[in-house]
Design a protein around this motif. Structure first.
Motif, PDB file in Angstrom:
ATOM      1  N   ASP A 223      -3.586  15.824  -5.396  1.00  0.00           N
ATOM      2  CA  ASP A 223      -3.789  14.512  -6.001  1.00  0.00           C
ATOM      3  C   ASP A 223      -2.923  14.364  -7.243  1.00  0.00           C
ATOM      4  O   ASP A 223      -2.430  15.339  -7.806  1.00  0.00           O
ATOM      5  CB  ASP A 223      -5.258  14.328  -6.409  1.00  0.00           C
ATOM      6  CG  ASP A 223      -6.220  14.498  -5.238  1.00  0.00           C
ATOM      7  OD1 ASP A 223      -5.783  14.262  -4.087  1.00  0.00           O
ATOM      8  OD2 ASP A 223      -7.393  14.858  -5.471  1.00  0.00           O
ATOM      9  N   VAL A 242      -4.191   9.091  -5.572  1.00  0.00           N
ATOM     10  CA  VAL A 242      -3.606   8.775  -6.871  1.00  0.00           C
ATOM     11  C   VAL A 242      -4.663   8.054  -7.698  1.00  0.00           C
ATOM     12  O   VAL A 242      -5.200   7.029  -7.278  1.00  0.00           O
ATOM     13  CB  VAL A 242      -2.358   7.889  -6.719  1.00  0.00           C
ATOM     14  CG1 VAL A 242      -1.835   7.472  -8.090  1.00  0.00           C
ATOM     15  CG2 VAL A 242      -1.280   8.626  -5.935  1.00  0.00           C
ATOM     16  N   VAL A 255       1.662   7.607   0.069  1.00  0.00           N
ATOM     17  CA  VAL A 255       0.440   8.129  -0.553  1.00  0.00           C
ATOM     18  C   VAL A 255      -0.607   8.259   0.552  1.00  0.00           C
ATOM     19  O   VAL A 255      -1.202   7.261   0.974  1.00  0.00           O
ATOM     20  CB  VAL A 255      -0.067   7.219  -1.682  1.00  0.00           C
ATOM     21  CG1 VAL A 255      -1.301   7.841  -2.333  1.00  0.00           C
ATOM     22  CG2 VAL A 255       1.021   6.986  -2.721  1.00  0.00           C
ATOM     23  N   VAL A 259      -4.687   4.869  -3.368  1.00  0.00           N
ATOM     24  CA  VAL A 259      -4.619   4.709  -4.820  1.00  0.00           C
ATOM     25  C   VAL A 259      -5.904   4.065  -5.316  1.00  0.00           C
ATOM     26  O   VAL A 259      -6.295   2.997  -4.839  1.00  0.00           O
ATOM     27  CB  VAL A 259      -3.414   3.839  -5.223  1.00  0.00           C
ATOM     28  CG1 VAL A 259      -3.387   3.630  -6.737  1.00  0.00           C
ATOM     29  CG2 VAL A 259      -2.108   4.453  -4.741  1.00  0.00           C
ATOM     30  N   GLY A 261      -6.821   2.897  -8.819  1.00  0.00           N
ATOM     31  CA  GLY A 261      -6.130   2.812 -10.095  1.00  0.00           C
ATOM     32  C   GLY A 261      -6.955   2.516 -11.311  1.00  0.00           C
ATOM     33  O   GLY A 261      -6.479   2.693 -12.432  1.00  0.00           O
ATOM     34  N   ALA A 265      -3.316   1.958 -13.022  1.00  0.00           N
ATOM     35  CA  ALA A 265      -2.260   2.575 -12.220  1.00  0.00           C
ATOM     36  C   ALA A 265      -1.071   1.629 -12.129  1.00  0.00           C
ATOM     37  O   ALA A 265      -1.237   0.420 -11.946  1.00  0.00           O
ATOM     38  CB  ALA A 265      -2.774   2.913 -10.830  1.00  0.00           C
ATOM     39  N   ILE A 267       2.655   1.415 -10.048  1.00  0.00           N
ATOM     40  CA  ILE A 267       3.449   2.033  -8.985  1.00  0.00           C
ATOM     41  C   ILE A 267       4.707   1.209  -8.779  1.00  0.00           C
ATOM     42  O   ILE A 267       4.633  -0.002  -8.552  1.00  0.00           O
ATOM     43  CB  ILE A 267       2.636   2.111  -7.681  1.00  0.00           C
ATOM     44  CG1 ILE A 267       1.410   3.002  -7.903  1.00  0.00           C
ATOM     45  CG2 ILE A 267       3.491   2.637  -6.543  1.00  0.00           C
ATOM     46  CD1 ILE A 267       0.405   2.942  -6.795  1.00  0.00           C
ATOM     47  N   MET A 275       0.804   3.327   1.923  1.00  0.00           N
ATOM     48  CA  MET A 275      -0.365   3.858   1.231  1.00  0.00           C
ATOM     49  C   MET A 275      -1.619   3.554   2.043  1.00  0.00           C
ATOM     50  O   MET A 275      -1.755   2.452   2.578  1.00  0.00           O
ATOM     51  CB  MET A 275      -0.482   3.244  -0.172  1.00  0.00           C
ATOM     52  CG  MET A 275       0.639   3.679  -1.104  1.00  0.00           C
ATOM     53  SD  MET A 275       0.598   2.845  -2.716  1.00  0.00           S
ATOM     54  CE  MET A 275       1.613   1.417  -2.351  1.00  0.00           C
ATOM     55  N   VAL A 278      -4.979   0.623  -1.585  1.00  0.00           N
ATOM     56  CA  VAL A 278      -4.610   0.434  -2.978  1.00  0.00           C
ATOM     57  C   VAL A 278      -5.716  -0.374  -3.642  1.00  0.00           C
ATOM     58  O   VAL A 278      -6.038  -1.477  -3.196  1.00  0.00           O
ATOM     59  CB  VAL A 278      -3.275  -0.326  -3.133  1.00  0.00           C
ATOM     60  CG1 VAL A 278      -2.798  -0.230  -4.579  1.00  0.00           C
ATOM     61  CG2 VAL A 278      -2.226   0.199  -2.197  1.00  0.00           C
ATOM     62  N   ALA A 281      -4.602  -1.744  -9.030  1.00  0.00           N
ATOM     63  CA  ALA A 281      -3.314  -1.187  -9.450  1.00  0.00           C
ATOM     64  C   ALA A 281      -2.265  -2.284  -9.511  1.00  0.00           C
ATOM     65  O   ALA A 281      -2.409  -3.343  -8.889  1.00  0.00           O
ATOM     66  CB  ALA A 281      -2.864  -0.093  -8.479  1.00  0.00           C
TER      67      ALA A 281
END
Length: 481
Positions: A223, A242, A255, A259, A261, A265, A267, A275, A278, A281
């Motif tokens: 991670d 993440v 990823v 994510v 976030g 976060a 990106i 990913m 998400v 983020a």
């Protein structure tokens, strides 16, 4: 009267001359010393300078009868054996000494007294063509000789073999030098030099690794923990999750674990990104963004397409902008969560134009204020018959210079805006042709959709549909995958 002492290792010889004890005894001369050395076996390394000094002392001893002290001096020296030096490798790519590297990796104290334990650890990032190493050849040994004429053999230095591994080539100008054949990280093991375009973190990016900043591809097997940064000059592959971290990849981004976030976060990806999900983020992708499950409460900006590919894939909350196309199984939620979908915009140009507009407005405002200041000062100058106080004269000069600079800034900002607008218009037709929003399931109320600057607020649920723009209006048609 003459005593010769040869050292145990036979590398020196010392002469001691005792003055005569009575007048009948012979005073020693230098030839007597030479004969005594010969009888003792001293046949090599006699120092003639020392012998000349000894001869002078013997002469004084003979002329001054009161000199009764013995004369003692070393007069011969052997040649020390010198073994050859082994061949070695001189590494030239390192920009820091080990001490500097250790100091650079030490936690840095900030101005407020806090410690940044996440600071990046040192990675030997090098560019293609960098001179990496040079072989220093071994040297021959130099044999020695004792004062008694016995030779002592020297050992020659051992040669070293250097192996050019992956990403390394022999220098075209020197066969004993090696250069990087690619960008990457230098790896040296058992005299084998390699340049790896990949940097691998076996576990998590955390306190034990620090932040990662690598010129090539980065692979993280675990991670990326809260607050850390991972920068990759090429692709970035993360197998785990993440957290509220910062990622940047000039190439592709993957990823595997998604994510989460926590609204912190960030990106940034130059190529395509994939990913699992998400959440919370800020995401900027130059190519396509593909998610298997969800994009939730994010600010997403994508150059081409956004696809939430799963059968239950959802886009909900936040803002998602794509240059060409957005597709998901579900958009919005049953709770009418505010969700903004925008397609058909030149994503990068949009942000640049907004920035230029802000800078242009600030420059225009400052120019107007400057002009008003100049008008006031010139009025004062006229009223005073041209005799402004010194501070006012200085201010007038400064404002005049500022006016010219601001005029130039406004001109430059306007030209830049015109260039961006022209670029935007040049790609408008292609974006208009591709711009669409597709939904395999439901587009819920609370969703706002903009296609080619035409906007529609969803007030009733739409199902299994494709939305496009025509004549300034958003049209709803059947799903076309």
């Amino acid at each position: 009267q003459i005593f010769v002492e040869v050292a145990d290792d036979e590398m020196s010889a010392k002469v001691t001359v005792v003055p005569p004890q009575n007048e009948k005894e012979h005073f020693v001369v230098i030839d007597d010393v030479r004969e005594a050395l010969r009888r003792k076996g001293v046949v090599f390394g006699v120092d003639e300078t020392k012998m000349t000094e000894l001869s002078a002392k013997l002469a004084r001893m003979a002329s001054d009868k009161n000199l009764m002290e013995p004369v003692e001096t070393e007069v011969a020296y052997g040649t020390q054996v010198k073994d050859g030096e082994d061949g070695r490798i001189e590494y030239l790519y390192k920009t820091q000494t080990p001490e500097e590297t250790q100091a650079a990796q030490a936690p840095e104290e900030k101005e407020d007294g806090s410690i940044d334990y996440r600071a990046a650890h040192h990675i030997d990032n090098i560019a293609k063509g960098t001179l990496l190493a040079r072989k220093i050849p071994s040297t021959k040994g130099i044999s020695g000789m004792t004062v008694t004429g016995r030779a002592t053999e020297a050992k020659d230095g051992k040669e070293i073999e250097v192996i050019a591994g992956k990403g390394v080539a022999v220098s075209p100008t020197n066969k004993d030098e090696w250069v990087a054949d690619t960008d990457g990280q230098v790896i040296v093991k058992d005299n084998k030099i390699s340049v790896m375009a990949l940097y691998e973190v076996a576990g998590d990016v955390n306190m034990s690794t620090g932040n990662i900043d690598f010129v090539g591809t980065v692979v993280v097997r675990g991670d990326v923990k809260d607050g850390f940064k991972v920068y990759a000059g090429e692709d970035l592959i993360i197998n785990g999750v993440v957290e509220a971290a910062e990622l940047k990849a000039n190439g592709k981004l993957t990823v595997g674990g998604g994510v989460s976030g926590n609204d912190r976060a960030k990106i940034v990806c130059g190529g395509d990104a994939n990913m699992k999900y998400v959440r919370n983020a800020q995401v900027e992708v130059g190519g396509d963004l593909t998610s298997a499950q969800a994009i939730m409460h994010c600010k997403v900006t994508v150059g081409r397409k956004v696809t939430v590919a799963g059968k239950k894939g959802v886009i909900v909350g936040g803002q998602v902008i794509a240059g060409q196309e957005i597709m998901a199984a579900s958009i919005g939620s049953n709770f009418a969560t505010p969700t903004e979908i925008i397609v058909g915009e030149a994503v990068g140009l949009r942000d640049e134009l907004q920035k230029i507009e802000v800078e242009l407005k600030a420059a225009v405002d400052n120019l107007e204020k400057t002009k008003k200041g100049l008008v006031f000062l010139k009025d004062q100058q006229t009223k005073l018959g041209g005799n402004l106080p010194a501070d006012k004269k200085e201010l007038l000069t400064k404002l005049t210079r500022a006016q010219f600079k601001l005029m130039a800034d406004v001109k430059n900002f306007n030209e830049k805006r015109q260039e961006l607008e022209k670029k935007d218009q040049e790609g408008a037709e292609e974006r208009k042709r591709h711009a669409k929003v597709m939904c395999l399931g439901v587009i819920h109320t609370g969703v706002k959709i903009t296609i080619n600057k035409a906007t529609r607020q969803i007030s009733e649920e739409l199902k299994y549909c494709t939305l496009t723009e025509s004549d300034g209006e958003i049209r709803v048609g059947p799903f076309k995958g």
